[in-house]
Design a protein around this motif. Sequence first.
Motif, PDB file in Angstrom:
ATOM      1  N   UNK A 132      -0.092   4.619 -10.269  1.00 19.05           N
ATOM      2  CA  UNK A 132      -1.269   4.879  -9.316  1.00 19.05           C
ATOM      3  C   UNK A 132      -2.641   3.919  -9.756  1.00 19.05           C
ATOM      4  N   UNK A 133      -1.831   3.020 -10.508  1.00 20.38           N
ATOM      5  CA  UNK A 133      -3.159   2.233 -11.709  1.00 20.38           C
ATOM      6  C   UNK A 133      -2.118   0.927 -10.895  1.00 20.38           C
ATOM      7  N   UNK A 134      -1.655   0.746 -10.341  1.00 22.36           N
ATOM      8  CA  UNK A 134      -1.495  -0.695 -10.015  1.00 22.36           C
ATOM      9  C   UNK A 134      -1.512  -1.338  -8.974  1.00 22.36           C
ATOM     10  N   UNK A 135      -1.157  -2.326  -8.741  1.00 20.90           N
ATOM     11  CA  UNK A 135      -0.929  -3.179  -7.538  1.00 20.90           C
ATOM     12  C   UNK A 135       0.056  -4.277  -7.634  1.00 20.90           C
ATOM     13  N   UNK A 136       0.461  -4.845  -6.407  1.00 20.19           N
ATOM     14  CA  UNK A 136       1.765  -5.592  -6.285  1.00 20.19           C
ATOM     15  C   UNK A 136       1.337  -6.351  -4.833  1.00 20.19           C
ATOM     16  N   UNK A 137       1.325  -8.024  -4.768  1.00 22.07           N
ATOM     17  CA  UNK A 137       1.174  -8.269  -3.960  1.00 22.07           C
ATOM     18  C   UNK A 137       2.555  -8.282  -3.853  1.00 22.07           C
ATOM     19  N   UNK A 138       2.704  -8.098  -1.605  1.00 25.45           N
ATOM     20  CA  UNK A 138       3.449  -9.399  -0.916  1.00 25.45           C
ATOM     21  C   UNK A 138       3.741  -9.935  -0.202  1.00 25.45           C
ATOM     22  N   UNK A 139       4.294 -10.678  -0.280  1.00 20.51           N
ATOM     23  CA  UNK A 139       3.807 -12.421   0.303  1.00 20.51           C
ATOM     24  C   UNK A 139       5.212 -12.230   1.602  1.00 20.51           C
ATOM     25  N   UNK A 140       4.936 -12.025   2.291  1.00 19.88           N
ATOM     26  CA  UNK A 140       6.073 -11.906   4.270  1.00 19.88           C
ATOM     27  C   UNK A 140       6.008 -13.367   4.584  1.00 19.88           C
ATOM     28  N   UNK A 141       7.415 -13.965   4.030  1.00 22.52           N
ATOM     29  CA  UNK A 141       7.571 -15.347   4.271  1.00 22.52           C
ATOM     30  C   UNK A 141       7.722 -15.441   5.685  1.00 22.52           C
ATOM     31  N   UNK A 142       7.063 -16.556   5.169  1.00 26.06           N
ATOM     32  CA  UNK A 142       7.072 -17.716   7.563  1.00 26.06           C
ATOM     33  C   UNK A 142       7.588 -18.474   7.033  1.00 26.06           C
ATOM     34  N   UNK A 143       7.767 -19.660   5.907  1.00 32.06           N
ATOM     35  CA  UNK A 143       8.518 -20.518   5.957  1.00 32.06           C
ATOM     36  C   UNK A 143       9.382 -21.147   4.454  1.00 32.06           C
TER      37      UNK A 143
ATOM     38  N   UNK B 256       1.089  -1.349  -0.155  1.00 34.32           N
ATOM     39  CA  UNK B 256       0.057  -0.216   0.261  1.00 34.32           C
ATOM     40  C   UNK B 256       0.877   1.146   0.251  1.00 34.32           C
ATOM     41  N   UNK B 257       1.846   0.954   1.095  1.00 34.07           N
ATOM     42  CA  UNK B 257       2.530   2.579   1.095  1.00 34.07           C
ATOM     43  C   UNK B 257       3.420   2.628  -0.528  1.00 34.07           C
ATOM     44  N   UNK B 258       3.612   4.766  -0.920  1.00 31.49           N
ATOM     45  CA  UNK B 258       3.893   4.140  -2.353  1.00 31.49           C
ATOM     46  C   UNK B 258       5.506   3.761  -2.394  1.00 31.49           C
ATOM     47  N   UNK B 259       5.917   4.082  -1.607  1.00 31.42           N
ATOM     48  CA  UNK B 259       7.216   4.320  -1.230  1.00 31.42           C
ATOM     49  C   UNK B 259       7.519   2.715  -1.826  1.00 31.42           C
ATOM     50  N   UNK B 260       7.296   1.770  -0.321  1.00 30.13           N
ATOM     51  CA  UNK B 260       7.258   0.419  -1.369  1.00 30.13           C
ATOM     52  C   UNK B 260       6.897  -0.257  -2.477  1.00 30.13           C
ATOM     53  N   UNK B 261       5.444   0.515  -3.550  1.00 26.61           N
ATOM     54  CA  UNK B 261       5.059  -0.361  -4.400  1.00 26.61           C
ATOM     55  C   UNK B 261       6.453   0.957  -5.332  1.00 26.61           C
ATOM     56  N   UNK B 262       6.326   1.086  -5.129  1.00 26.00           N
ATOM     57  CA  UNK B 262       7.125   2.255  -6.548  1.00 26.00           C
ATOM     58  C   UNK B 262       8.808   1.188  -6.580  1.00 26.00           C
ATOM     59  N   UNK B 263       9.375   1.085  -4.763  1.00 34.35           N
ATOM     60  CA  UNK B 263      10.881  -0.011  -4.842  1.00 34.35           C
ATOM     61  C   UNK B 263      10.344  -1.393  -5.185  1.00 34.35           C
ATOM     62  N   UNK B 264       9.524  -2.066  -4.795  1.00 35.08           N
ATOM     63  CA  UNK B 264       9.260  -3.154  -5.693  1.00 35.08           C
ATOM     64  C   UNK B 264       9.366  -2.835  -6.814  1.00 35.08           C
ATOM     65  N   UNK B 265       8.787  -2.863  -7.377  1.00 38.29           N
ATOM     66  CA  UNK B 265       8.204  -3.018  -9.142  1.00 38.29           C
ATOM     67  C   UNK B 265       9.238  -2.406  -9.708  1.00 38.29           C
TER      68      UNK B 265
END
Length: 154
Positions: free
Chosen positions: A134-145, A104-113
């Motif tokens: 502004x017109x895209x979405x990113x999924x983040x998987x927080x790794x548990x294992x 959701x954060x613009x900074x994390x979206x920009x950096x990860x993309x």
Amino acid sequence: MLSGKDLTPEKCMEILEREQTGFLAMCRDDMPYCIPVNYFFDREQQKIYIHTGLKGLKWDILAHNPLVCFTVADPGCKRTGDSPCTYTYEFESVAVFGKAAEVEGKSEVSLSLNKLVEKYRDTEISPVPKEKLAVLRMIRIDIERITGRHNRSV
């Protein structure tokens, strides 16, 4: 303790960094759903980022159940022999278990993309334009294992 077919955590991370296509598996109401995706593995943060469309079945499923499994595989060659019992394929595969969420954060979206684009680019390119962010979405998987297996000849 690792068996002879288990991959070390370090080897699993190397494969996650190297492979080009992953498979995102989700489940809702006892109905599994698995799709191929391009991704970026952030080793330092232990997260996987996936670029995706604005809406669709995956977003409907993740809204109800954020638990996911993400897999990659490096297929090897076919091995044969005198008996069908000796036929097999060599491979290395990694399975990641975790929780998926929208970035959701613009900074994390920009950096990860931009890191995702950097992974797949063949030539020098400019960063993703702000209006496109502004017109895209990113999924983040927080790794548990993370687990991995192989079937390779020594």
